[in-house]
Design an enzyme around this catalytic site. Structure first.
Site, PDB file in Angstrom:
ATOM      1  N   LYS A 241      27.386   7.451 -22.310  1.00  0.00           N
ATOM      2  CA  LYS A 241      26.666   7.801 -21.180  1.00  0.00           C
ATOM      3  C   LYS A 241      26.029   9.222 -21.412  1.00  0.00           C
ATOM      4  O   LYS A 241      26.656  10.006 -22.086  1.00  0.00           O
ATOM      5  CB  LYS A 241      27.875   7.885 -20.285  1.00  0.00           C
TER       6      LYS A 241
ATOM      7  N   SER B 200      28.421   4.602 -11.904  1.00  0.00           N
ATOM      8  CA  SER B 200      27.142   5.316 -12.543  1.00  0.00           C
ATOM      9  C   SER B 200      27.064   5.071 -14.039  1.00  0.00           C
ATOM     10  O   SER B 200      25.973   5.365 -14.526  1.00  0.00           O
ATOM     11  CB  SER B 200      27.577   6.918 -12.126  1.00  0.00           C
TER      12      SER B 200
ATOM     13  N   SER C 271      33.311   4.343 -11.434  1.00  0.00           N
ATOM     14  CA  SER C 271      32.113   4.405 -12.285  1.00  0.00           C
ATOM     15  C   SER C 271      32.095   3.408 -13.815  1.00  0.00           C
ATOM     16  O   SER C 271      31.164   3.294 -14.471  1.00  0.00           O
ATOM     17  CB  SER C 271      31.342   5.683 -12.559  1.00  0.00           C
TER      18      SER C 271
END
Length: 464
Positions: free
Chosen positions: A81, A157, A181
């Site tokens: 990420k 996310s 997330s």
């Protein structure tokens, strides 16, 4: 080439490289080719580290030629990420504002440990701005669609992290989980997503969102991959004072020891309020496979979700107050509006939420004196459409963004270890089930998951 790189998990790829069946450079090149071909459609990667990855692959091959074993993930490409620091790369955290920051001076602790185990970092992945969201529809970097249906979201996310594994671009990735997330996109994309106990894995070199709730963790294609990566990432880190406890390393045979004496229950009450019938059906499918009949209720779970929201909004907005005042136009509008709302929450509300948190933690602790493992849905529905703002559940209209974490927030609120497992659903969109344990009991979660995987109940599906 007969080796199916797209379907293989990380452990299988590493074994093939160390045995000489594959070369690290070949795996790296094929992976980069696949990413370059598919990323324009899938929009998983915001940065691709081609030269760096090839150079690392060459170094690994030289070590293997000398008879060395670089580690359990030798030659396996992975991605993170884009809020993990990567040496020489600016850490975006999904934002436009961060583009102005200097490049990171060193890798995050998690990346360092994976590289030390032989894994090859191949890029950084798309996410909701500053990790505030469940959809990965980013106004700066675009939406990351779901590989199972490109008209739908991948979740967030950590959407790029889940989607890249689901699409077979890489075998594993790293994400972060504050309120769900990791688990939400894992469920919607049909992969494994693991959130260990709060403080178990180092967050050093990771752009935080809400410090008292943030976790890091892996996405993967198999239980053995999740166990292997978890072991590599464990260990105290002086750069992260929260990261203080280490459990004994797992061996893969440990996962095969069975669950005969494990006490398992399904979470009822708040977690059994059906949004879509199929959500509870997959939980029932897992419960049946494990011969589980007991149901337990966590009191005030709905208030835990509300308190988690307050804490998240307050801590998150506080990190960005200066930019919210001086340059609000440079935020993703969806993120900005929620941060502004968080900045207006009275301090007394935040303090009350933290007091409730301590009470709730005691209730959960009592439950784990009765049982070892809890089961619950991961998401309230399959992946919504990209751009969809509301969903209709039994005649009630609800906003998508704040409600995709309805089943995940009350669990991360007190830092519990949770694995979202993909339930096999032929011809249907993915859904996950959460396997939950008491703090620092990750090994038991993985044993239960291994049992389900061996029965063929859970697993990552094949993709075109």
């Amino acid at each position: 080439m007969s080796f199916n790189l797209k379907q293989a998990d990380a452990v299988k790829i590493s074994l093939a490289i160390r045995s000489g069946e594959l070369s690290a450079q070949e795996v790296c090149t094929r992976t980069l080719d696949k990413i370059n071909q598919q990323n324009p459609t899938l929009n998983c990667f915001t940065t691709i580290l081609s030269e760096q990855a090839i150079a690392q692959a060459k170094t690994l091959e030289q070590a293997i030629a000398k008879g060395q074993d670089p580690g359990p993930l030798t030659g396996v490409p992975f991605a993170v990420k884009n809020l993990f620091d990567i040496a020489g790369i600016t850490t975006l955290a999904g934002s436009k504002i961060n583009q102005e920051n200097p490049p990171a001076s060193q890798d995050s602790t998690a990346i360092k440990r994976l590289k030390q185990a032989g894994a090859i970092l191949i890029g950084a992945l798309n996410m909701d701005e500053y990790a505030y969201g469940f959809v990965t529809e980013n106004s700066h970097y675009g939406a990351t669609p779901n590989p199972h249906d490109l008209s739908r979201i991948s979740g967030g996310s950590s959407g790029g992290s889940a989607a890249s594994v689901a699409a077979g671009l890489v075998s594993f990735t790293l994400g972060t989980d504050t309120n769900g997330s990791i688990r939400v996109p894992a469920s919607l994309c049909g992969v494994f997503g693991f959130k260990p106990t709060y403080g178990r894995l180092s967050r050093a070199g990771v752009a935080l969102f809400s410090s008292s709730l943030d976790h890091i963790g892996p996405f993967g294609k198999s239980v053995r991959d999740i166990a292997t990566i978890y072991d590599i990432l464990q260990g105290e880190d002086e750069c992260d004072p929260v990261c203080t406890k280490r459990s004994p390393e797992l061996s893969l045979p440990q996962l095969e020891t069975g669950i005969k004496d494990v006490k398992i229950a399904v979470l009822g009450g708040y977690f059994a309020e059906a949004w879509e019938p199929e959500v509870l059906e997959v939980v029932a499918q897992i419960a049946t496979a494990l011969n589980v009949t007991q149901q337990i209720t966590i009191p005030e779970a709905h208030r835990a979700k509300a308190a988690a929201y307050l804490i998240t909004a307050c801590e998150g907005s506080n990190l960005h107050l200066a930019n919210l005042r001086s340059r609000p136009q440079d935020f993703d509008p969806a993120t900005r509006d929620r941060f502004l709302a968080g900045a207006l929450i009275p301090a007394t509300w935040y303090n009350q939420a933290q007091r409730f948190r301590r009470w709730y933690q005691q209730q959960v602790r009592e439950i784990f004196r009765q049982v070892d493992i809890l089961l619950a849905p991961t998401t309230p529905c399959v992946a919504p459409k990209i751009g969809q703002e509301k969903m209709n559940i039994e005649g009630v209209e609800l906003l998508v963004r704040p409600n995709l974490g309805v089943y995940t927030q009350p669990l991360s609120f007190v830092g519990l270890p949770v694995l979202s497992v993909p339930v096999k659903r032929s011809g249907q969109l993915p859904l996950g089930v959460q396997i939950i344990a008491a703090p620092y009991n990750e090994a038991l979660i993985l044993r239960v998951a291994k049992c389900l995987e061996a029965q063929g109940i859970i697993g990552v599906g094949e993709f075109p």
